[in-house]
Write a protein that holds these residues in place. Structure first.
Motif, PDB file in Angstrom:
ATOM      1  N   VAL A 146       8.949   2.313  -0.603  1.00  0.00           N
ATOM      2  CA  VAL A 146       8.325   2.194  -1.929  1.00  0.00           C
ATOM      3  C   VAL A 146       7.009   1.426  -1.840  1.00  0.00           C
ATOM      4  CG1 VAL A 146       8.569   1.152  -4.231  1.00  0.00           C
ATOM      5  CG2 VAL A 146      10.459   2.445  -3.235  1.00  0.00           C
ATOM      6  N   ILE A 147       6.981   0.362  -1.032  1.00  0.00           N
ATOM      7  CA  ILE A 147       5.751  -0.417  -0.854  1.00  0.00           C
ATOM      8  C   ILE A 147       4.638   0.470  -0.298  1.00  0.00           C
ATOM      9  CG2 ILE A 147       4.674  -2.297   0.456  1.00  0.00           C
ATOM     10  CD1 ILE A 147       7.518  -3.651   0.350  1.00  0.00           C
ATOM     11  N   ALA A 148       4.984   1.301   0.703  1.00  0.00           N
ATOM     12  CA  ALA A 148       3.988   2.206   1.284  1.00  0.00           C
ATOM     13  C   ALA A 148       3.475   3.184   0.228  1.00  0.00           C
ATOM     14  CB  ALA A 148       4.594   2.958   2.465  1.00  0.00           C
ATOM     15  N   GLU A 149       4.381   3.698  -0.606  1.00  0.00           N
ATOM     16  CA  GLU A 149       3.955   4.588  -1.688  1.00  0.00           C
ATOM     17  C   GLU A 149       3.016   3.869  -2.653  1.00  0.00           C
ATOM     18  OE1 GLU A 149       7.604   7.779  -2.232  1.00  0.00           O
ATOM     19  OE2 GLU A 149       7.724   5.866  -3.300  1.00  0.00           O
ATOM     20  N   GLY A 150       3.328   2.609  -2.933  1.00  0.00           N
ATOM     21  CA  GLY A 150       2.469   1.822  -3.816  1.00  0.00           C
ATOM     22  C   GLY A 150       1.081   1.635  -3.244  1.00  0.00           C
ATOM     23  N   GLU A 151       1.008   1.426  -1.943  1.00  0.00           N
ATOM     24  CA  GLU A 151      -0.295   1.283  -1.279  1.00  0.00           C
ATOM     25  C   GLU A 151      -1.106   2.570  -1.402  1.00  0.00           C
ATOM     26  OE1 GLU A 151      -1.507  -1.373  -0.147  1.00  0.00           O
ATOM     27  OE2 GLU A 151       0.141  -2.717   0.367  1.00  0.00           O
ATOM     28  N   VAL A 152      -0.432   3.707  -1.226  1.00  0.00           N
ATOM     29  CA  VAL A 152      -1.136   4.989  -1.326  1.00  0.00           C
ATOM     30  C   VAL A 152      -1.579   5.234  -2.768  1.00  0.00           C
ATOM     31  CG1 VAL A 152      -0.953   7.490  -1.032  1.00  0.00           C
ATOM     32  CG2 VAL A 152       0.060   5.968   0.666  1.00  0.00           C
ATOM     33  N   LEU A 153      -0.704   4.900  -3.726  1.00  0.00           N
ATOM     34  CA  LEU A 153      -1.077   5.030  -5.137  1.00  0.00           C
ATOM     35  C   LEU A 153      -2.317   4.201  -5.450  1.00  0.00           C
ATOM     36  CD1 LEU A 153       2.192   4.882  -7.287  1.00  0.00           C
ATOM     37  CD2 LEU A 153       0.440   6.662  -7.343  1.00  0.00           C
ATOM     38  N   GLN A 154      -2.337   2.980  -4.952  1.00  0.00           N
ATOM     39  CA  GLN A 154      -3.493   2.115  -5.194  1.00  0.00           C
ATOM     40  C   GLN A 154      -4.755   2.717  -4.582  1.00  0.00           C
ATOM     41  OE1 GLN A 154      -3.635  -2.437  -5.292  1.00  0.00           O
ATOM     42  NE2 GLN A 154      -4.264  -1.983  -3.207  1.00  0.00           N
ATOM     43  N   LEU A 155      -4.627   3.279  -3.384  1.00  0.00           N
ATOM     44  CA  LEU A 155      -5.765   3.920  -2.734  1.00  0.00           C
ATOM     45  C   LEU A 155      -6.281   5.082  -3.577  1.00  0.00           C
ATOM     46  CD1 LEU A 155      -7.515   3.997  -0.131  1.00  0.00           C
ATOM     47  CD2 LEU A 155      -5.851   5.623   0.795  1.00  0.00           C
ATOM     48  N   MET A 156      -5.355   5.881  -4.120  1.00  0.00           N
ATOM     49  CA  MET A 156      -5.751   7.017  -4.968  1.00  0.00           C
ATOM     50  C   MET A 156      -6.455   6.557  -6.239  1.00  0.00           C
ATOM     51  SD  MET A 156      -2.290   9.311  -4.653  1.00  0.00           S
ATOM     52  CE  MET A 156      -2.775  10.399  -5.993  1.00  0.00           C
ATOM     53  N   ASN A 157      -6.099   5.356  -6.716  1.00  0.00           N
ATOM     54  CA  ASN A 157      -6.662   4.844  -7.970  1.00  0.00           C
ATOM     55  C   ASN A 157      -7.982   4.111  -7.788  1.00  0.00           C
ATOM     56  OD1 ASN A 157      -4.402   5.801  -9.313  1.00  0.00           O
ATOM     57  ND2 ASN A 157      -3.332   3.841  -9.284  1.00  0.00           N
ATOM     58  N   MET A 158      -8.397   3.901  -6.544  1.00  0.00           N
ATOM     59  CA  MET A 158      -9.631   3.151  -6.287  1.00  0.00           C
ATOM     60  C   MET A 158     -10.813   3.797  -6.998  1.00  0.00           C
ATOM     61  SD  MET A 158      -9.122   0.492  -4.327  1.00  0.00           S
ATOM     62  CE  MET A 158      -8.385  -0.166  -2.822  1.00  0.00           C
TER      63      MET A 158
END
Length: 332
Positions: A146-158
């Motif tokens: 889940v943490i890894a997914e959160g990191e990717v989500l944050q990257l997409m939202n940059m």
């Protein structure tokens, strides 16, 4: 002994001896036959930090009367997972300062930071296997995913200047709150708690983690570089839209909003002082802090729902209540 930079709060003083035991486990399990692995790992872990996640696991264990010897190993595991995410985050974000000194990627390079982060993840999984319980491994494996997914989500939202509050909360609940939740849930599992108690512990951890991240994001706009140990305005430079900015954009004038959106989209900090002034006078910081206070209150309610115990256990439960309240006044 590892360095810790912040003075302990009363809640953390209660577990000072146990945290030293966790530090001993960390030192022991950082060993590698590859010298660079040890250098980078010791550099970031030895820099200190708040150690909130392992402390949370130990405090919940105390509140539930759990003395399982595996608690120190699992506290070290969650710190390793957290440290691995920091190493990877700083590379992705191109950060240069953490805890008041150069980031590991600045000192050792991006490749070494990423690979040693991988080492810490894999070492954490070796340690959780040593604990010999499938439920523990599942909780930590799921949390790490889940943490890894959160990191990717944050990257997409940059650099998305139109990001809304729901999208922001989705990121922080995955990226930050999930490991807090897992830390508290692990303590309940070690204690053999009933399902209702386990869920109360998990809720406490998740709410505490959300409050922690919101306050962290507030400090990026109202804190002090020397206190924070990182550069003020880093979130803006990285194109991260956090709750203080979302709240500000709802409150400020259209020209002010246009200035903030342009900075988010370009990562430009040339007019950082103007943007900081807008965020501070708009009431956005106070609104974000109110959100953090609501999460902290949710954590307090969950802690109050834990089963009553003897005088020792009640000290730990009181410490959980203090920890949630003190998050709101932290400056670093």
């Amino acid at each position: 002994m590892l360095n810790t930079t912040a003075a302990p709060t009363p809640a953390l003083t209660l577990i000072a001896d146990e945290m030293r035991a966790v530090d001993a486990v960390i030192q022991q399990r950082l060993g590698s036959e590859v010298p660079l692995v040890g250098q980078v790992a010791h550099y970031i872990i030895g820099a200190g930090g708040k150690r909130v996640r392992p402390a949370l696991l130990l405090l919940v264990c105390g509140a539930l009367g759990c003395t399982d010897a595996r608690r120190h190993t699992l506290a070290a595991v969650v710190e390793f997972i957290h440290t691995a995410t920091l190493l990877h985050d700083d590379v992705v974000d191109e950060s240069t300062l953490r805890r008041g000194r150069d980031t590991a990627n600045q000192v050792f390079g991006n490749a070494a930071s990423v690979l040693v982060g991988d080492f810490l993840y894999s070492r954490a999984f070796q340690m959780m296997v040593d604990c010999g319980e499938m439920r523990i491994m599942r909780v930590l494996a799921d949390a790490t995913n889940v943490i890894a997914e959160g990191e990717v989500l944050q990257l997409m939202n940059m650099h998305d200047a139109h990001l809304d509050e729901a999208a922001y909360l989705r990121v922080i609940r995955a990226k930050t709150a999930k490991l807090f939740e897992a830390s508290a849930r692990l303590a309940a599992i070690l204690a053999g708690a009933d399902p209702a108690t386990e869920e109360a512990c998990a809720t406490y951890g998740q709410a505490l983690g959300a409050a922690f991240q919101i306050v962290d994001d507030v400090l990026d706009y109202e804190g002090d570089t020397a206190e924070l140990g990182k550069n003020l305005g880093d979130d803006l430079r990285e194109g991260k839209v956090t709750l203080p900015v979302i709240c500000t954009l709802r409150r400020c004038t259209e020209p002010e909003a246009a200035l903030i959106r342009a900075a988010i989209e370009t990562g430009g900090t040339e007019r950082l002082d103007e943007i900081l002034a807008i965020v501070r006078r708009s009431g956005g910081l106070a609104e974000a802090r109110a959100h953090a206070a609501a999460e902290a209150q949710r954590a307090i309610a969950a802690a109050q729902a834990l089963p009553l115990g003897d005088a020792v256990r009640e000290k730990y439960r009181e410490a959980l209540l203090q920890l949630a309240a003190q998050l709101l006044t932290r400056r670093a």
